[in-house]
Scaffold this active site. Structure first.
Site, mmCIF file in Angstrom:
data_model
loop_
_atom_site.group_PDB
_atom_site.id
_atom_site.type_symbol
_atom_site.label_atom_id
_atom_site.label_comp_id
_atom_site.label_asym_id
_atom_site.label_seq_id
_atom_site.Cartn_x
_atom_site.Cartn_y
_atom_site.Cartn_z
ATOM 1 N N GLU A 128 0.849 -1.185 0.000
ATOM 2 C CA GLU A 128 0.000 0.000 0.000
ATOM 3 C C GLU A 128 0.886 1.237 0.000
ATOM 4 O O GLU A 128 1.848 1.270 0.771
ATOM 5 C CB GLU A 128 -0.918 0.040 1.217
ATOM 6 C CG GLU A 128 -1.908 1.189 1.126
ATOM 7 C CD GLU A 128 -2.916 1.220 2.294
ATOM 8 O OE1 GLU A 128 -2.797 0.413 3.232
ATOM 9 O OE2 GLU A 128 -3.805 2.073 2.236
ATOM 10 N N GLY A 268 2.637 2.261 11.214
ATOM 11 C CA GLY A 268 2.364 1.406 12.372
ATOM 12 C C GLY A 268 2.224 -0.053 11.978
ATOM 13 O O GLY A 268 2.891 -0.924 12.522
ATOM 14 N N ALA A 269 1.367 -0.324 11.003
ATOM 15 C CA ALA A 269 1.132 -1.700 10.585
ATOM 16 C C ALA A 269 0.334 -1.709 9.292
ATOM 17 O O ALA A 269 -0.124 -0.657 8.838
ATOM 18 C CB ALA A 269 0.369 -2.460 11.665
ATOM 19 N N GLU A 271 -2.582 -4.037 6.857
ATOM 20 C CA GLU A 271 -3.660 -5.031 6.942
ATOM 21 C C GLU A 271 -3.661 -6.069 5.824
ATOM 22 O O GLU A 271 -4.729 -6.595 5.480
ATOM 23 C CB GLU A 271 -5.002 -4.281 6.924
ATOM 24 C CG GLU A 271 -5.369 -3.606 5.581
ATOM 25 C CD GLU A 271 -5.028 -2.129 5.478
ATOM 26 O OE1 GLU A 271 -4.110 -1.682 6.198
ATOM 27 O OE2 GLU A 271 -5.655 -1.425 4.665
ATOM 28 N N ASN A 272 -2.521 -6.410 5.224
ATOM 29 C CA ASN A 272 -2.486 -7.404 4.142
ATOM 30 C C ASN A 272 -3.376 -8.605 4.490
ATOM 31 O O ASN A 272 -3.362 -9.088 5.608
ATOM 32 C CB ASN A 272 -1.061 -7.906 3.945
ATOM 33 C CG ASN A 272 -0.061 -6.788 3.984
ATOM 34 O OD1 ASN A 272 -0.111 -5.870 3.190
ATOM 35 N ND2 ASN A 272 0.836 -6.831 4.966
ATOM 36 N N HIS A 304 -7.246 -2.364 14.866
ATOM 37 C CA HIS A 304 -7.419 -1.600 13.622
ATOM 38 C C HIS A 304 -7.128 -2.476 12.400
ATOM 39 O O HIS A 304 -7.937 -2.555 11.474
ATOM 40 C CB HIS A 304 -6.493 -0.376 13.652
ATOM 41 C CG HIS A 304 -6.539 0.469 12.424
ATOM 42 N ND1 HIS A 304 -7.296 1.620 12.339
ATOM 43 C CD2 HIS A 304 -5.924 0.341 11.216
ATOM 44 C CE1 HIS A 304 -7.149 2.148 11.146
ATOM 45 N NE2 HIS A 304 -6.320 1.395 10.440
ATOM 46 N N GLU A 305 -5.977 -3.133 12.432
ATOM 47 C CA GLU A 305 -5.604 -3.945 11.260
ATOM 48 C C GLU A 305 -6.569 -5.114 11.096
ATOM 49 O O GLU A 305 -6.957 -5.463 9.985
ATOM 50 C CB GLU A 305 -4.162 -4.452 11.374
ATOM 51 C CG GLU A 305 -3.109 -3.371 11.600
ATOM 52 C CD GLU A 305 -3.178 -2.198 10.637
ATOM 53 O OE1 GLU A 305 -3.610 -2.394 9.483
ATOM 54 O OE2 GLU A 305 -2.813 -1.077 11.050
ATOM 55 N N HIS A 308 -9.783 -4.068 9.508
ATOM 56 C CA HIS A 308 -9.666 -3.829 8.067
ATOM 57 C C HIS A 308 -10.071 -5.061 7.255
ATOM 58 O O HIS A 308 -10.378 -4.936 6.067
ATOM 59 C CB HIS A 308 -8.216 -3.490 7.693
ATOM 60 C CG HIS A 308 -7.906 -2.014 7.680
ATOM 61 N ND1 HIS A 308 -8.728 -1.086 7.092
ATOM 62 C CD2 HIS A 308 -6.836 -1.319 8.150
ATOM 63 C CE1 HIS A 308 -8.178 0.124 7.206
ATOM 64 N NE2 HIS A 308 -7.025 0.010 7.847
ATOM 65 N N GLU A 327 -10.127 3.943 5.931
ATOM 66 C CA GLU A 327 -9.375 4.410 7.098
ATOM 67 C C GLU A 327 -10.247 5.145 8.118
ATOM 68 O O GLU A 327 -10.148 4.902 9.310
ATOM 69 C CB GLU A 327 -8.185 5.267 6.657
ATOM 70 C CG GLU A 327 -7.138 4.511 5.833
ATOM 71 C CD GLU A 327 -6.604 3.253 6.505
ATOM 72 O OE1 GLU A 327 -6.841 3.044 7.715
ATOM 73 O OE2 GLU A 327 -5.960 2.442 5.803
HETATM 74 N N1 0A1 Z 1 -3.268 0.865 5.778
HETATM 75 C C1 0A1 Z 1 -2.405 0.973 6.916
HETATM 76 C C2 0A1 Z 1 -1.486 2.122 6.894
HETATM 77 C C3 0A1 Z 1 -0.327 2.050 5.981
HETATM 78 C C4 0A1 Z 1 -0.290 2.829 4.870
HETATM 79 C C5 0A1 Z 1 0.794 2.851 4.040
HETATM 80 C C6 0A1 Z 1 1.868 2.079 4.375
HETATM 81 O O1 0A1 Z 1 2.979 2.154 3.590
HETATM 82 C C7 0A1 Z 1 4.171 2.374 4.043
HETATM 83 C C8 0A1 Z 1 1.871 1.271 5.477
HETATM 84 C C9 0A1 Z 1 0.729 1.251 6.261
HETATM 85 C C10 0A1 Z 1 -3.272 1.201 8.137
HETATM 86 O O2 0A1 Z 1 -4.182 2.011 8.086
HETATM 87 O O3 0A1 Z 1 -3.014 0.613 9.151
HETATM 88 ZN ZN ZN Z 2 -5.941 1.597 8.528
#
Ligand code: 0A1
Ligand code: ZN
Length: 877
Positions: A128, A268-269, A271-272, A304-305, A308, A327
């Site tokens: 992402e 932070g993390a 959500e794959n 949160h993850e 998702h 988000e």
């Molecule tokens: N989707 C994740 C946040 C996230 C966005 C971009 C990234 O690339 C480095 C990494 C994580 C979330 O909302 O937790």
């Molecule tokens: Zn998120």
């Protein structure tokens, strides 16, 4: 990525993809200094495309070393495709075909932490938003959803664990000590949710039985040394799974849910699908090395993850302008979860402080944008407080307007109708509108208009008619590209507090609190049968992300602080009082007048400390003076020194006046139970450490307490608080040095604790801060390659040590400028995020204003600026 004039992408230019990818078959052949990625894409023309003869353009970065390209097994000649810096175009495409490519990439040289990269000995991915195009050629956009099968091949000894999304369907050995695992994910997903991990990892396992009786295997993969730091994340995960079933009716879908902890991660993390990848700071927790705040952060991010999986993965975004669809909603969901797991008022107050301090500042600055932006140059710059936190507030307002039942019906409809689809914010709002019959047409402006609305409130009491009227006037400041905003729907939750402290009935039904959806620029509410002038309690629970102004007297604020039935507003009344007092002190400081402490505030604090029946969590929050950062947000012109001195003066005056009560509180709260990161204990520790902070303001009293606490603490919360207290105390510098050394030795092997140690020093307000930072950057505790360390030291110094960062000689700005230029070549995302403190230059007085602008200009003048940095710098100048 490097681009002199980055292109602007517009929402209005959205077109459906010309091709769809039904199946994505990948092979990752991992070698010491390269990875061979073979991809077979089963493509078909999109029947919805306007152009049924379009060529196929796959995204692919310049780091892809193309070895082979075939269509339906036939090699394509050089004439049949065109390669540009960021794409590969194949003309004369049939309606259906398989495109196979083979590329070589160099993960070990990838410092951007996007795509496939190495974190220490581990291979991992971050796709992402647009990282997948650095792994292979692809339609790297979220509305292309595909079924992925991935084969991972690597040396068995070095990489015994090979993970990807979904289920492991096959594994075996190949030659030369290498092995492989094939993963298949039955759920269609966009490429941004793809992940792979290869490494020598240990695992903590558990199971969760879903509401329909399926057993899910839960795994947290970490380095062996961190096995003792996984319990809290595992418990949080199980709580989150249970909560999502209870609250949203959402059950987990795959047989396995995996979390992997990595040290080098930009956020932070992530959500794959089925394989969340976490920054170690967002998953590891242990009382010895982790503060209460970090424990709670882990709980929130794990949830949160996990959430998702539905809000983001099963139903995903059509394009990146819809980012807040997943988000904003998911932050809202994780906030509800944390509120349910802990104290809801405390969680709400913490979130609002964060929003007011940072999101409001963003919304008033050069990067201000709507929750649904209409353009961007670099999407990574739009993972913002506005998209996340304000987006969550907007979902919360829909909830408030619809009520619990309709809101749940709306989310059920949204999930069932759009399962497996890539949709827009409009679809979410539409579902809410449909189930409730509420017209949300005007409400949609929250997604389109940027800036923080201001609501002015005036009251009149008519003793004869026994009516009380409240007149609301809303406005919204101009923001970049937007002037003349139209009125918002602003849900105002309110009550009227009588002289006896009771809520007055507001209508014939006897309601003591109502939600009034303000919709006009000016509106008056009239309440009848009001026999005495009440004190209005407005915007209860912070029912809308606005700045609300009402000219309270200090007596009225004191009345609300003691009597308001809404816990949030009890606290907020205290904050308003603090702001008034600090504002006066700041003005006097600027004018060179003598500072005199307000008696009433001190008395309020005294009564808070003496009433032992009060919830320690609330007392702690009420004793917090607004931070310097929040005072900066509120100020028209940021007088850094005056704000710092005025606030320090207030702290010291309070401490001196309440010395005995503070001491007594400190002693009364000494913990006797074994450490646990549970709300009650967290509140007591927080209050005790707040009190310690005040006591440090009085010569000699606090130092001994802090020193003793530092040496006897059995948990990181108390240890770090004591260290912070010593470090920031001019009279304790000897002990501070000893404590810093002892801490460094004790936690030498604990990366996250060392990062905290860096951060405590970075935010030390003593003079010569920059010299200390530079010295720390030379030590082995620091590395410019690790985002956590950059944030702990450089980020914390520039964003949270204003008195040092804004030195009048501009040294702080020059330092930051140099770091940004260095990071520009290493890690664009981290570099771009560091720019934020400089973007506020217009709010500073001279000479800072000019010096900050110069620093920005010097960054802008650099050759080879990545578009991440270029976008923010250009918009700020
Ligand atoms: N989707 C994740 C946040 C996230 C966005 C971009 C990234 O690339 C480095 C990494 C994580 C979330 O909302 O937790
Ligand atoms: Zn998120």
């Amino acid at each position: 990525m490097k681009d002199a004039t980055p292109q602007t992408i517009y929402l209005k230019n959205y077109r459906v993809p010309d091709f769809l990818i039904d199946n994505t078959d990948l092979v990752f052949d991992l070698h010491k200094d390269y990875c061979r990625v073979t991809s077979a894409l089963t493509l078909r023309r999109n029947p919805d495309s306007q152009n049924q003869t379009a060529a196929l353009t796959l995204n692919g970065g310049s780091g892809l070393d193309l070895q082979r390209i075939e269509r339906d097994g036939q090699a394509l000649s050089q004439e049949q495709y065109v390669r540009t810096e960021d794409a590969l175009t194949i003309s004369q495409m049939p309606d259906n075909c398989v495109i196979t490519t083979e590329v070589l990439i160099k993960p070990h040289l990838n410092t951007t932490m996007m795509g496939l990269y190495k974190s220490r000995t581990l291979y991992c991915t971050q796709c992402e938003a647009e990282g997948f195009r650095n792994i292979t050629f692809y339609l790297d956009r979220p509305d292309v959803m595909s079924e992925f099968t991935s084969k991972l091949i690597a040396d068995r000894q070095q990489y015994p664990v090979l993970l990807s999304n979904g289920n492991a369907i096959e594994q075996g050995t190949v030659d030369d000590g290498r092995h492989y695992v094939v993963w298949h994910d039955p759920f269609k997903k966009p490429a941004y949710l793809f992940a792979l991990v290869a490494g020598d990892l240990s695992v903590v396992e558990d199971t969760f039985t879903t509401q329909s009786g399926r057993d899910i295997r839960l795994q947290i993969f970490v380095e062996q040394k961190d096995l003792n730091k996984c319990d809290h994340a595992m418990l949080s995960l199980k709580n989150a799974m249970d909560w999502d079933e209870q609250t949203y009716g959402r059950e987990y879908d795959l047989d396995r849910f995996m979390i992997v902890a990595v040290d080098d991660f930009n956020m932070g993390a992530m959500e794959n699908k089925g394989l969340n990848i976490f920054n170690t700071s967002a998953v590891l927790a242990n009382p010895q090395t982790t503060t209460d705040a970090a424990f709670q952060r882990v709980e929130g991010i794990v949830a949160h993850e996990y959430f998702h999986n539905w809000s983001g993965n099963r139903v995903t975004c059509r394009d990146w302008f819809q980012l807040s669809l997943k988000e904003g909603f998911t932050v809202y969901r994780d906030a509800q979860f944390s509120a349910d797991m802990n104290s809801s008022v405390v969680k709400r107050i913490e979130d609002v402080v964060y929003l007011r301090t940072y999101q409001f500042a963003e919304d008033a600055g050069p990067m201000s944008h709507p929750v649904q932006p209409d353009s961007y140059m670099e999407i990574n710059n739009f993972y913002t407080l506005t998209v996340y936190e304000k987006g969550a507030e907007v979902v919360g307002m829909i909830h408030a307007l619809l009520g619990d039942k309709k809101f749940r019906q709306g989310s059920d409809l949204y999930f069932s109708r759009h399962d497996g689809q890539a949709v827009t914010i409009e679809e979410f709002v539409g579902a809410m509108e449909e189930v409730s019959g509420t017209d949300l047409q005007q409400f949609r402006r929250w997604y389109k208009q940027s800036g923080t609305p201001v609501v002015e409130v005036q009251s009149t009491y008519n003793a004869e008619a026994k009516t009380y009227s409240l007149t609301f006037t809303q406005s919204c400041p101009n923001t970049p590209g937007q002037s003349h905003k139209k009125p918002f729907i602003i849900p105002i939750k309110l009550g009227l507090v009588g002289a006896d402290g009771q809520d007055l009935p507001l209508n014939s039904k006897g309601d003591q609190s109502i939600v009034h959806p303000l919709s006009q620029a000016t509106e008056t509410l009239v309440f009848e049968n009001i026999s005495e002038p009440p004190v209005p309690s407005l915007l209860r629970g912070f029912s809308a992300p606005v700045k609300l102004n009402y000219a309270y007297t200090s007596d009225q604020l004191a009345h609300l602080m003691t009597h308001d039935s809404d816990g949030f507003n009890r606290w907020d009344a205290g904050q308003t009082l603090c702001f008034c007092v600090l504002q006066q002190l700041i003005e006097n400081q600027i004018a060179g007048r003598e500072l005199v402490m307000d008696k009433q505030l001190t008395e309020v604090f005294a009564s808070l400390l003496s009433d032992h029946s009060l919830d320690p969590a609330m007392v702690n929050l009420m004793l917090q003076l607004p931070s310097e950062a929040q005072l900066h947000e509120r100020a028209d012109i940021i007088h850094v020194q005056a704000i710092h001195r005025a606030r320090q003066f207030a702290r010291k005056s309070i401490a001196q006046a309440l010395q005995e009560q503070l001491l007594h509180t400190y002693q009364r709260l000494t913990e006797t139970e074994d450490y646990a990161p549970v709300s009650q204990q967290i509140a007591r520790r927080a209050l005790r450490n707040t009190v310690l902070g005040y006591l440090m303001q009085i010569d000699n009293i606090g130092v001994d307490l802090a020193w003793q606490q530092f040496n006897s603490a059995n948990n990181m919360t108390d240890k770090a608080a004591a260290l912070t207290a010593l470090v920031n105390c001019p009279a304790a510098q000897d002990k501070a040095q000893q404590a810093l050394q002892a801490f460094e030795q004790q936690y030498a092997e604990e990366t996250l604790a060392i990062n905290l140690w860096l951060q405590i020093q970075a935010t030390n307000a003593q003079p010569d801060g920059l010299q200390r930072i530079k010295a720390l950057m030379e030590t082995s505790a620091f590395s410019i390659n690790n985002p956590n360390k950059v944030r702990s030291l450089i980020g914390a110094f520039c964003a949270s040590n204003p008195i040092n960062f804004h030195e009048l000689d501009g040294s702080g700005y020059q330092f930051l400028q140099q770091q940004i230029i260095q990071l520009n070549d290493l890690n664009p995302q981290v570099a771009a995020r560091l720019v934020t403190p400089l973007t506020r230059w217009k709010k500073l007085p001279e000479p800072n204003r000019r010096l900050m602008r110069d620093a920005l200009q010097q960054i802008a003048n650099q050759d080879g600026l990545v578009k991440d940095v270029r976008e923010i710098v250009t918009k700020s100048l």
